[in-house]
Design a protein around this motif. Sequence first.
Motif, PDB file in Angstrom:
ATOM      1  N   GLN A 131      10.545  48.683  53.618  1.00  0.00           N
ATOM      2  CA  GLN A 131      10.629  47.244  53.375  1.00  0.00           C
ATOM      3  C   GLN A 131      10.325  46.923  51.906  1.00  0.00           C
ATOM      4  O   GLN A 131      11.043  46.178  51.254  1.00  0.00           O
ATOM      5  CB  GLN A 131       9.648  46.487  54.279  1.00  0.00           C
ATOM      6  CG  GLN A 131      10.135  46.269  55.695  1.00  0.00           C
ATOM      7  CD  GLN A 131       9.182  45.379  56.478  1.00  0.00           C
ATOM      8  OE1 GLN A 131       7.954  45.511  56.357  1.00  0.00           O
ATOM      9  NE2 GLN A 131       9.733  44.477  57.273  1.00  0.00           N
ATOM     10  N   PHE A 132       9.244  47.529  51.434  1.00  0.00           N
ATOM     11  CA  PHE A 132       8.816  47.268  50.065  1.00  0.00           C
ATOM     12  C   PHE A 132       9.854  47.743  49.050  1.00  0.00           C
ATOM     13  O   PHE A 132      10.261  46.993  48.144  1.00  0.00           O
ATOM     14  CB  PHE A 132       7.479  47.950  49.810  1.00  0.00           C
ATOM     15  CG  PHE A 132       7.063  47.967  48.367  1.00  0.00           C
ATOM     16  CD1 PHE A 132       6.711  46.799  47.716  1.00  0.00           C
ATOM     17  CD2 PHE A 132       7.033  49.167  47.655  1.00  0.00           C
ATOM     18  CE1 PHE A 132       6.338  46.820  46.369  1.00  0.00           C
ATOM     19  CE2 PHE A 132       6.658  49.194  46.322  1.00  0.00           C
ATOM     20  CZ  PHE A 132       6.313  48.017  45.682  1.00  0.00           C
ATOM     21  N   GLU A 133      10.320  48.975  49.188  1.00  0.00           N
ATOM     22  CA  GLU A 133      11.292  49.527  48.247  1.00  0.00           C
ATOM     23  C   GLU A 133      12.610  48.751  48.295  1.00  0.00           C
ATOM     24  O   GLU A 133      13.232  48.485  47.257  1.00  0.00           O
ATOM     25  CB  GLU A 133      11.546  51.011  48.553  1.00  0.00           C
ATOM     26  CG  GLU A 133      10.354  51.923  48.311  1.00  0.00           C
ATOM     27  CD  GLU A 133      10.045  52.136  46.834  1.00  0.00           C
ATOM     28  OE1 GLU A 133      10.932  51.828  45.996  1.00  0.00           O
ATOM     29  OE2 GLU A 133       8.941  52.604  46.500  1.00  0.00           O
ATOM     30  N   TRP A 136      12.244  45.395  46.611  1.00  0.00           N
ATOM     31  CA  TRP A 136      12.220  45.598  45.167  1.00  0.00           C
ATOM     32  C   TRP A 136      13.651  45.780  44.647  1.00  0.00           C
ATOM     33  O   TRP A 136      14.042  45.201  43.634  1.00  0.00           O
ATOM     34  CB  TRP A 136      11.346  46.812  44.851  1.00  0.00           C
ATOM     35  CG  TRP A 136      11.013  47.019  43.401  1.00  0.00           C
ATOM     36  CD1 TRP A 136      11.677  46.547  42.329  1.00  0.00           C
ATOM     37  CD2 TRP A 136       9.912  47.768  42.894  1.00  0.00           C
ATOM     38  NE1 TRP A 136      11.077  46.969  41.157  1.00  0.00           N
ATOM     39  CE2 TRP A 136       9.986  47.710  41.469  1.00  0.00           C
ATOM     40  CE3 TRP A 136       8.880  48.499  43.480  1.00  0.00           C
ATOM     41  CZ2 TRP A 136       9.059  48.369  40.653  1.00  0.00           C
ATOM     42  CZ3 TRP A 136       7.965  49.142  42.656  1.00  0.00           C
ATOM     43  CH2 TRP A 136       8.034  49.073  41.255  1.00  0.00           C
ATOM     44  N   SER A 169       1.535  43.335  54.581  1.00  0.00           N
ATOM     45  CA  SER A 169       1.482  44.046  53.300  1.00  0.00           C
ATOM     46  C   SER A 169       1.609  43.072  52.137  1.00  0.00           C
ATOM     47  O   SER A 169       2.600  42.349  52.014  1.00  0.00           O
ATOM     48  CB  SER A 169       2.612  45.078  53.228  1.00  0.00           C
ATOM     49  OG  SER A 169       2.768  45.564  51.913  1.00  0.00           O
ATOM     50  N   ASP A 171       2.117  43.938  49.123  1.00  0.00           N
ATOM     51  CA  ASP A 171       3.225  44.417  48.283  1.00  0.00           C
ATOM     52  C   ASP A 171       4.555  43.854  48.774  1.00  0.00           C
ATOM     53  O   ASP A 171       5.404  43.452  47.963  1.00  0.00           O
ATOM     54  CB  ASP A 171       3.276  45.946  48.298  1.00  0.00           C
ATOM     55  CG  ASP A 171       2.119  46.573  47.543  1.00  0.00           C
ATOM     56  OD1 ASP A 171       1.586  45.904  46.632  1.00  0.00           O
ATOM     57  OD2 ASP A 171       1.739  47.710  47.869  1.00  0.00           O
ATOM     58  N   VAL A 172       4.752  43.847  50.084  1.00  0.00           N
ATOM     59  CA  VAL A 172       5.986  43.296  50.643  1.00  0.00           C
ATOM     60  C   VAL A 172       6.067  41.787  50.379  1.00  0.00           C
ATOM     61  O   VAL A 172       7.125  41.264  50.024  1.00  0.00           O
ATOM     62  CB  VAL A 172       6.085  43.589  52.147  1.00  0.00           C
ATOM     63  CG1 VAL A 172       7.254  42.829  52.779  1.00  0.00           C
ATOM     64  CG2 VAL A 172       6.242  45.085  52.390  1.00  0.00           C
ATOM     65  N   GLN A 175       6.995  41.242  46.648  1.00  0.00           N
ATOM     66  CA  GLN A 175       8.396  41.506  46.338  1.00  0.00           C
ATOM     67  C   GLN A 175       9.323  40.476  46.979  1.00  0.00           C
ATOM     68  O   GLN A 175      10.357  40.125  46.424  1.00  0.00           O
ATOM     69  CB  GLN A 175       8.789  42.909  46.800  1.00  0.00           C
ATOM     70  CG  GLN A 175       8.350  44.019  45.872  1.00  0.00           C
ATOM     71  CD  GLN A 175       8.824  43.829  44.438  1.00  0.00           C
ATOM     72  OE1 GLN A 175       8.085  44.099  43.504  1.00  0.00           O
ATOM     73  NE2 GLN A 175      10.047  43.358  44.254  1.00  0.00           N
TER      74      GLN A 175
END
Length: 521
Positions: A131-133, A136, A169, A171-172, A175
């Motif tokens: 999800q994060f990548e 991004w 998250s 981070d998620v 982004q």
Amino acid sequence: MSFFEKKLKNRKQKFKQKASPKNSRSRRAEYTVKISKSKRELNLMKRRNITITNNSNNSQNEIYIPPLEELPKLVNGIKNSKDIDKIEECTQMIRRMLSIEGDPPIDEIIKTDVIPYFVEFLKDSNNIFLQFESAWILSNICTGSSEQTTYVVNLDVIPIFLELLDSESLDVIEQSIWALGNISGDKLEFRDKILSYPKSFKKILDVYHNKNLNQSILKNTTWAVSSMCRGMPFPDYEKVKNAYKYFGYLCKETTTDLIVDACWGLSYLSSGNSEQIDDLIATECLPRLVELLGHSSPRVLIPAIRAVGNVVTGNYQQTQSALECDLLERLQPLFSHKRDQIKKEACWVLSNITAGTTEQIEKVLQSGFIPIIYNLIEETKIYVIQKEAIWTLSNAVWGGSIQVVINLVESGICKAFVPWLQRKKENSILKISLESYAKILSVGEKIAENEGLQNNLYAQKLEKLGVFEYIENLANHESNIIKQLVEYILKNYFDKFQNQVNENENNSTNQDENGNTDYEF
């Protein structure tokens, strides 16, 4: 009463009225549109998340960024592999390819048809890493051209990113908010599309309430929210006005990036009507915005000036609110700033203050601004600065009392408009220059009448400066408004002045010992 006489009588009332936000702001609408389309401002609307690399060949921490030649292999790994580790690795490598300075291979990656896979990965809440990548990757694609951003938006990612704001998250979440900011910054259609989803803006603002919010997410959220408040036509104000309280709070921070984005947000939200200005004042951040006019960074100064400038384009009470925060004291150093853009915007603010009440105009004069404006007009070669400076003087003439006009004439204001009478193509400035001379001459008439003088002393001043000659040269101007102004001035002031001069010449018997006639004006 002639057309122009009516126009002169109503000019001040139509410039800035308490009860009519439309009228009070119409004169400055052109400027607001221009600054909203500023190239520099638009460049702030998209941000790429860059991979930090170590250029040392000996470093074990150097981040590997695959060359473009590896793209087919990476795409194949995502499309055809059943190994989740392989998919994750290939996704991360593509993300790194898009996270470089300069010119990332956005088009090349889009052409592989791998982007829909990343959209699907966004939906997999069981794999936070993917999800994060993927978020991004999509966010960085949206830093590209409008066509590239449109490609992503057409994959229906907006509601997915909005859902991801509830992710566990950080981070998620970061982004996702970053991606929404880039999409919103691409064009107004996308801004409005984001805002069209039910409670979408509330969901975005709710990010601020996350207990674990770190400085990075705070900055990106503030930037994204600011982006969604930007643009003309304005977004639906009812949908975005709740951002005021966050911007008002964040502009009091000490981190420059936060201050910059919060001030931009405040400037966008207050660019509408009188109600929106009142909402800014209600945040109690106006003293802070005025204080920021002394900030060392132009990145802070420009949005702070615009936010404060929006306040003084409002009604008299709103302008007074800014003045009570020591605005004039903070504003004065900006006229000697090394950046022309700062000088221009400082003039814009001051021109709106001199469009205020007589008391507000007198405050400007008492604060020593008029000599500063004169020097600025003479020294600068920048047209937009000169234009705002001339508006400042013209507004002071038209809004000031008789005593204010007297003081302005004594300070040398009659010279300031002379060069603009020779610029026949600059209709707007030519018009206000003529109007200013008409007002000055009318005050000269009142002085002559009140003091029992035979001559209009201000007409005499203008004659010595060659003003009437320049005005006569405009008699055949292509603009009907300019021609009407010229006709009015010549008929009501110049012809009368000449008649008085001729009468004095005919009646004068005073001669000096050499036989020279001593004319009395």
